[in-house]
Design an enzyme around this catalytic site. Sequence first.
Site: not given
Ligand code: LLP
Length: 442
Positions: A252, A294-296, A334, A365-366
């Site tokens: 997050g 769990e950073p993404g 997004r 087309c939107e």
């Molecule tokens: N762990 C769990 C269980 C999650 O559900 C998520 C994201 C993460 C870690 C990673 O979160 P992050 O560090 O990336 O914020 N598509 C949306 C974001 C959806 C996130 C879903 N879960 C967007 O484009 O903003």
Amino acid sequence: MRSANQLLKPVTTKVNNKGNLEIGGCDLIDLAQKYDTPLYVLDEATVRAICKDFREAFKDYPQTKLMYASKALCTQAVSILLESEGFGFDVVSAGEIYTLYKAGIDVKKVTFNGNNKSFEELSLALELGVGRISVDNFFELSLLVEIAKSYKKNVDILLRITPGIQCHTHEYIQTGQTDSKFGFDLTQIDEAVELILESYKNLNLKGLHAHIGSQIFETSIYPDEIEILVKEIARLNEKYSLNLTEINIGGGFGVKYTEDDTPPSVYETAQKIISKLNECIEKYGTEKLILYIEPGRSVISTACVTLYTIGSSKQVPQGRKYVAVDGGMADNPRPSMYRAAYSAEIANKPDEKPVKEVTIAGRFCESGDILIKDISLPETEEGDILCVYNTGAYNYSMASNYNRVQKPSMVLVNNSQSDMIIKRETLDDLISHDEIPDRLKI
Ligand code: LLP
């Protein structure tokens, strides 16, 4: 200390002696010519810089395990890069597990999340030996126990819980509030634990997992979450004579999409997490817990830009000027999904002064396919290359073939070298899954 997720642009971004933008030592105009546009350009140095930030930020809590959330961007090359930086992985599908497995990554370093994992996906996870399953609900508990029996395996699990915390981010990317599709409610944990202890003996409960939301700027939210999780872990250990040793606080961490965004440094957030965790461990008398994060987005977003070629423009009389590019909502959904804001520059004239506010329109087309509303740019012409920043997370991973348009390619740049890590789809790729029943054939 500042961290790379606080930057708007990749760390290697500069204007070169030709007056063009360059990233990873590669001229963006040369990249656009060589690989065509739209093109995702991923900067290896920025990925490695943010990984180092995470390692350094959490080094005072050596029991930390960094797990990259693959859903942000999952390709084999990206996964290998992150593994080389000491990351494990949070995955949510058979596809993500398979990607890691085929890339040669040891899937013991993987936690499998998700609110509706299928029989086939859980079976694959067990077959390949995925390290942890974060069980989301009662249905999954009963499904998993049957699969574990058929594989004659004991499975290490976490319970995903809903801590009842609401963060201030877009409604669609909040997950920790009580009314959520994810996880066990706090009031359901005891029933789940009793089932595991009494009937589901091949499931080894190791700890608790939660994830509050995404693109979070409030550092105080993680301490609130930690308090709830550690308190629960201590209570369960006491009540059921367990030895739960793992706390997974999800991801997050926010990033900077525009000058208005002020995400906190990973170092600052880590300090708050570590000191609260130590305080709670002391307060609730548990042993040192293993901390998973769990950073993404924060690991991958800043490192990538998308290059587009500018095509048509339209000046609405007494209204906006629309400047159209050759991509849009299919390669970056997004803005249309979350009203997400982005920043951009013209890669072949980064030093020219902005003269006008324009709106960057996608080619799909939107009417809602607007990439950036009202951005100040220099005079634009057909053929200019637009560089949109911060597109590493949830762009390619959420891309579609809307309007039957091919998904773009991605190159990894480093030290003046560029390597393709995702090939552009071809027209034949687009029809490769079509079947025509004999009776319809022409
Ligand atoms: N762990 C769990 C269980 C999650 O559900 C998520 C994201 C993460 C870690 C990673 O979160 P992050 O560090 O990336 O914020 N598509 C949306 C974001 C959806 C996130 C879903 N879960 C967007 O484009 O903003």
